[in-house]
Design an enzyme around this catalytic site. Structure first.
Site, PDB file in Angstrom:
ATOM      1  N   SER A   1      28.309  27.701  36.703  1.00 38.08           N
ATOM      2  CA  SER A   1      28.336  27.998  35.576  1.00 38.08           C
ATOM      3  C   SER A   1      27.615  27.068  34.606  1.00 38.08           C
ATOM      4  O   SER A   1      27.426  26.098  35.111  1.00 38.08           O
ATOM      5  CB  SER A   1      29.192  27.951  35.085  1.00 38.08           C
ATOM      6  OG  SER A   1      29.171  28.785  33.668  1.00 38.08           O
TER       7      SER A   1
ATOM      8  N   HIS B   1      46.289  49.948  46.553  1.00 40.32           N
ATOM      9  CA  HIS B   1      46.034  50.750  45.506  1.00 40.32           C
ATOM     10  C   HIS B   1      46.124  49.377  44.423  1.00 40.32           C
ATOM     11  O   HIS B   1      45.948  49.255  43.024  1.00 40.32           O
ATOM     12  CB  HIS B   1      47.250  52.080  44.198  1.00 40.32           C
ATOM     13  CG  HIS B   1      46.738  53.104  45.573  1.00 40.32           C
ATOM     14  ND1 HIS B   1      46.393  53.888  45.085  1.00 40.32           N
ATOM     15  CD2 HIS B   1      48.013  53.462  46.267  1.00 40.32           C
ATOM     16  CE1 HIS B   1      46.767  55.116  46.669  1.00 40.32           C
ATOM     17  NE2 HIS B   1      47.766  54.496  46.933  1.00 40.32           N
TER      18      HIS B   1
END
Length: 465
Positions: free
Chosen positions: A318, A188
């Site tokens: 980037s 989870h």
């Protein structure tokens, strides 16, 4: 010198470029279906040429086609298979749903080229007829499904499965190499009990082992060929031995276990084999997406993420942030998996949309199927070479996160019970304490008992071996 020549079909005459081998029906299709940029896949074109070669051989062997013409057709088909005449197959995917126009495109090209090989001309005076000779004992309705299956089997067997097996082995090797590195587990997206890094990666390897078996299980149906069914599956206008012989010839040419389909009505009326086959490819895509997502999460950082593993730094990430490097192979993999899942929807719709004796969504189905094969094969190769092979553990980070996890308290369940163990975890979390400090503050166990019972390396089970 004339730039066009006249070609004739059942609808009359039409001018075609003099320097092209195609004929009237191809030219009509070019005029009527100017839709988008998707062209018939090269793999399908080659499979169609191979099918025509096999048909010419069998028709010659059965005495149905003069040897001179049959051999010229086979030579022309071999040229296509060797990569010649790549500009002669310009038709769009978005055409007749039976693939008739592409079948006639091949018939016309092979007829004109065979005529040239015999010393004749292109066009209306050619020595080889596209229908009577190249298409003898055939219909588009059985030829195109046959070529679809041949292209699918060849793509899966010769390209996709080898790349899948290589990636599976890489992950299996990594699982073995890291079998003793204990780390925290996560469920989870929250901390869970420990396991080893090898155990975690072994799950990925097992997923791909299952995918190999799932995909291989679809091949026998794909190896059934429609050729010999002609227009509606009855075999009209074929020799009684033709269907079996031509399937055997295709099997010989490809070294794949092709057989004549036992029920030609199913072969013409459905695309079930391709629907089933692509379902297995979609399953592989689901597995690869999970693996790629796990890899990029586990390698996230480098300082503010999970950072338990490192992956190769392949290129700057980037245009504005200096030094940034991104998990690009994982991103490419997840995108192509999404495309494969989308292709599956289109194939399912196409497969469900046949009417009576013929499915007429065939170009759509094979276009998407072969695109998925290419995407998955190429994607797995790149992911393996530029990512998976370079996965390395960051041992210090793994140890840090393991020791900070509150879920190690699970080891106390069998000694003090679930409720007291939960109380320890909550106190540690609320007050910023270690598990040991919280346990001792509550008086539930001693320092020595904690050290004896809470040992991450003893919490990974027998599967550590």
């Amino acid at each position: 010198m004339a730039t066009t020549r006249s070609e004739k079909d059942s609808m009359g005459s039409i001018d075609v470029p003099a320097n092209q081998l195609w004929g009237a029906q191809t030219q009509r299709s070019l005029a009527h279906f100017r839709i988008s940029q998707e062209k018939m896949p090269t793999e399908l074109i080659h499979a169609l040429a191979l099918t025509k070669r096999a048909a010419a051989q069998v028709n010659m062997d059965l005495g149905l086609l003069p040897a001179e013409r049959a051999k010229a057709i086979m030579r022309a088909a071999d040229e296509v298979l060797d990569g010649a005449h790549p500009t002669e197959f310009p038709l769009a995917i978005w055409q007749t749903g039976s693939g008739t126009q592409t079948n006639m495109n091949m018939n016309e090209v092979l007829a004109n080229r065979a005529s040239e090989l015999l010393g004749g001309a292109r066009g209306n005076n050619r020595l080889v007829h596209p229908n009577d000779d190249v298409n003898k004992s055939q219909s588009s309705n059985d030829v195109f499904p046959t070529a679809m299956h041949v292209a699918a089997v060849m793509g899966v067997s010769e390209h996709l499965l080898p790349e899948l097996k290589v990636l599976q082995k890489t992950l299996a090797d990594k699982a073995e190499a890291y079998r003793d590195i204990v780390k925290i587990g996560r469920t989870h997206l929250q901390d869970a009990t420990p396991l080893t890094l090898g155990q975690e990666i072994s799950g990925w390897a097992a997923m791909l082992s299952h995918s190999v078996r799932h995909i291989e299980a679809t091949l026998p149906h794909l190896c059934e060929l429609a050729l010999g069914g002609t227009a509606v599956g009855t075999g009209l206008n074929t020799h009684p031995e033709y269907a079996v012989r031509v399937a055997n010839e295709i099997a010989t040419l490809t070294r794949q276990p092709f057989i004549t389909a036992p029920n030609k009505f199913e072969s013409l009326g459905t695309c079930d084999a391709l629907v089933h086959g692509h379902g297995a490819l979609k399953g592989l895509a689901a597995s690869l997406m999970k693996i790629a997502n796990d890899v990029r999460w586990l390698s996230s950082g480098p300082r503010c993420g999970i950072g338990e593993i490192s992956i190769p730094e392949n290129e700057p990430g980037s245009s504005i942030m200096p030094g940034k490097v991104n998990p690009t192979q994982c991103e490419a993999m997840t995108m192509l998996c999404a495309q494969v899942m989308g292709n599956d929807v289109a194939i399912n719709i196409g497969g469900a949309s046949g009417n009576f004796e013929l499915n007429v969504f065939r170009p759509l189905v094979i276009h998407n199927f072969l695109q998925s094969v290419r995407l998955l094969a190429d994607g797995m190769r790149g992911f393996n070479e530029h990512c998976a092979l370079g996965i390395e553990p960051n041992r210090d980070r793994i140890t840090q996160l393991l020791n900070e996890s509150l879920m190690l308290v699970t080891a106390l369940n069998t000694h003090i019970g679930y409720d007291k163990a939960a109380e320890i975890a909550k106190k540690a979390h609320k007050e910023g304490l270690t598990l040991k400090a919280a346990a001792m503050a509550l008086g539930y166990l001693t320092d020595a008992e904690f050290d004896e019972w809470v040992r991450p390396e003893d919490m990974v089970g027998s599967m550590k071996k």
